[in-house]
Design a protein around this motif. Sequence first.
Motif, PDB file in Angstrom:
ATOM      1  N   GLY A 357       0.754  -1.239   0.000  1.00 16.01           N
ATOM      2  CA  GLY A 357       0.000   0.000   0.000  1.00 16.01           C
ATOM      3  C   GLY A 357       0.783   1.285   0.000  1.00 16.01           C
ATOM      4  N   ASP A 358       2.017   1.271  -0.451  1.00 14.35           N
ATOM      5  CA  ASP A 358       2.846   2.477  -0.444  1.00 14.35           C
ATOM      6  C   ASP A 358       2.950   3.019  -1.867  1.00 14.35           C
ATOM      7  OD1 ASP A 358       4.707   4.460  -0.220  1.00 14.35           O
ATOM      8  OD2 ASP A 358       6.239   3.245   0.768  1.00 14.35           O
ATOM      9  N   ASP A 359       2.206   4.090  -2.150  1.00 18.78           N
ATOM     10  CA  ASP A 359       2.211   4.649  -3.502  1.00 18.78           C
ATOM     11  C   ASP A 359       3.489   5.399  -3.827  1.00 18.78           C
ATOM     12  OD1 ASP A 359       0.299   4.033  -5.366  1.00 18.78           O
ATOM     13  OD2 ASP A 359      -1.228   5.314  -4.463  1.00 18.78           O
ATOM     14  N   SER A 360       4.364   5.572  -2.849  1.00 15.86           N
ATOM     15  CA  SER A 360       5.632   6.239  -3.114  1.00 15.86           C
ATOM     16  C   SER A 360       6.780   5.266  -3.294  1.00 15.86           C
ATOM     17  CB  SER A 360       5.968   7.204  -1.962  1.00 15.86           C
ATOM     18  OG  SER A 360       6.200   6.485  -0.753  1.00 15.86           O
ATOM     19  N   ARG A 365       4.305   0.364  -6.617  1.00 10.17           N
ATOM     20  CA  ARG A 365       3.432   1.280  -5.886  1.00 10.17           C
ATOM     21  C   ARG A 365       2.095   0.620  -5.540  1.00 10.17           C
ATOM     22  NH1 ARG A 365       3.700   5.608 -10.625  1.00 10.17           N
ATOM     23  NH2 ARG A 365       3.598   3.603 -11.725  1.00 10.17           N
ATOM     24  N   GLY A 366       1.629   0.842  -4.299  1.00  8.86           N
ATOM     25  CA  GLY A 366       0.302   0.401  -3.894  1.00  8.86           C
ATOM     26  C   GLY A 366       0.102  -1.089  -3.958  1.00  8.86           C
ATOM     27  N   CYS A 394      -2.707  -5.392  -7.259  1.00  9.78           N
ATOM     28  CA  CYS A 394      -3.251  -4.066  -6.955  1.00  9.78           C
ATOM     29  C   CYS A 394      -2.452  -2.946  -7.600  1.00  9.78           C
ATOM     30  CB  CYS A 394      -3.289  -3.835  -5.446  1.00  9.78           C
ATOM     31  SG  CYS A 394      -4.490  -4.858  -4.582  1.00  9.78           S
ATOM     32  N   SER A 395      -1.161  -3.140  -7.757  1.00  8.50           N
ATOM     33  CA  SER A 395      -0.294  -2.068  -8.232  1.00  8.50           C
ATOM     34  C   SER A 395      -0.402  -1.842  -9.738  1.00  8.50           C
ATOM     35  CB  SER A 395       1.167  -2.369  -7.881  1.00  8.50           C
ATOM     36  OG  SER A 395       2.031  -1.442  -8.466  1.00  8.50           O
ATOM     37  N   ASP A 397       1.989  -2.064 -11.565  1.00 11.98           N
ATOM     38  CA  ASP A 397       3.336  -1.715 -11.999  1.00 11.98           C
ATOM     39  C   ASP A 397       4.024  -2.991 -12.485  1.00 11.98           C
ATOM     40  OD1 ASP A 397       3.396   1.017 -11.570  1.00 11.98           O
ATOM     41  OD2 ASP A 397       4.122   0.852  -9.522  1.00 11.98           O
ATOM     42  N   ARG A 419       1.411   0.544 -15.012  1.00 11.29           N
ATOM     43  CA  ARG A 419       0.126   1.234 -14.909  1.00 11.29           C
ATOM     44  C   ARG A 419      -0.399   1.692 -16.261  1.00 11.29           C
ATOM     45  NH1 ARG A 419      -0.230   4.190  -8.956  1.00 11.29           N
ATOM     46  NH2 ARG A 419       0.207   2.285  -7.800  1.00 11.29           N
TER      47      ARG A 419
END
Length: 455
Positions: A357-360, A365-366, A394-395, A397, A419
């Motif tokens: 869950g870390d979009d950074s 990400r995420g 979820c990401s 990426d 993405r």
Amino acid sequence: MRTCTAFRGATPFHLVLLGGLALVAACGDSKGSTGSDGSMMDGSTASDGANPSDALVPGDAGSDPSCRRNAVLPDLAFAVAADGLDHPVFVTQAPGNTNTLWVVEKRGVIKLVRNGAVLPTPFLDIASKVDYNGSSEGDERGLLGLAFHPNYATNGRFFVFYNPSSQALHTVVAEYGVSGNSDVANGAEVRQLLNFDDLGGRNHVGGMIAFGPDGRLYVGVGDGGGGDDNDVSHGPVGNGLNRNVVLGKLLRLDVDNMGGDYAAAGNPFSGASGDERIWAYGLRNPWRFSFSRYTGDLYIGDVGQDTVEEIDVAPKGEGGLNFGWRAFEGTHVHDGAEATQALATNHTPPVVEFPHGDDSDPLMRGACSVSGGYVYAGSAFVDLQGAYLFSDYCSDDIAMFRYCDGTIRDKQRLSDLSRDANLDGVVSFGQDNDGEMYIVSYKNGTILKIVPGEG
């Protein structure tokens, strides 16, 4: 590098099929995989790739492109291999066939794709016997895996991993065969190699099956579901670390042995030491794993609990490894129970992990659920050879790294692919006989092939 988005009609969220290829359009400039200071995400510099001592010439005897340092990556894009599918979870190609893809739909159907078109007649339809709840993403059960016998071109044998509707919360690995028509399987099940109780869980099923370079069938099995592998039915140390149960394991089977429990010779445990079918343990949910075509090393994407996702690597032929769950989630201590910790004292840590869950996060990400991939072994991108590509449900990426002699190189996000508007729930990768790679987009029912971008 450039990021390319393609279209179906005028909608920029899909790709269009033109004679089996995608129209790649609307390409905009994007930053490649280096930081603003020219550094790679693993801290090395792109200029390292110019060092002749680090360079490898593909095709040299004994060379391993996984050991190439910071190769200059090509421009990458997606082309549609198939769309209009119903919750696809896996794509592969049969030995000896280079013009057809086999796509597994979770509901219990395997479809064929040829020249960009999904054939109207399924290769296999066992939907009536598969436990599948299409309306619930939290229910991970269904038809999840497919593997062709190495000699499929001559013997027509293949294997599937599914959850049966006739037995509540069970997992089956079964053998089937092709019919007289090579595009249609014989619907009669030949035999079941595995049929076991999942102990109450509708998640953490695992589901990947694949033949290794040794000709044995490897089976990824989740820990039985529920949080923390500590449901009452999982016992005091959980299923992952309990070598007397098959849950939370990677199994190794001899499918040419027509009797017994199909345990392959050379497996590390038997008798009091553990179930003889087990090859590796301490896993939570090894949803997707693969073998490098260069080294034979085994790469496992093991889905985490709520802290990190991880990629594990086992050297070729090395059985008996303990990957630590539930005592450890990635490199983090998860369960402080004395008995559990003792069982994971000498566990094998992941080679790569990334947070939930870390979009950074610079890599993924995420994230919420890792989708393990493959080591690229195709010819379309020489500079990508030896790179392991992976993603997260979820990401969406797409990332890569190279694993060489126990060290990680070139760890980075692939900006060209990450993405993309056409990705919606990356659930799996695929690799054809030529080593080219595909991505399964679960929610929009699309199979995407990685192709050259317009750089």
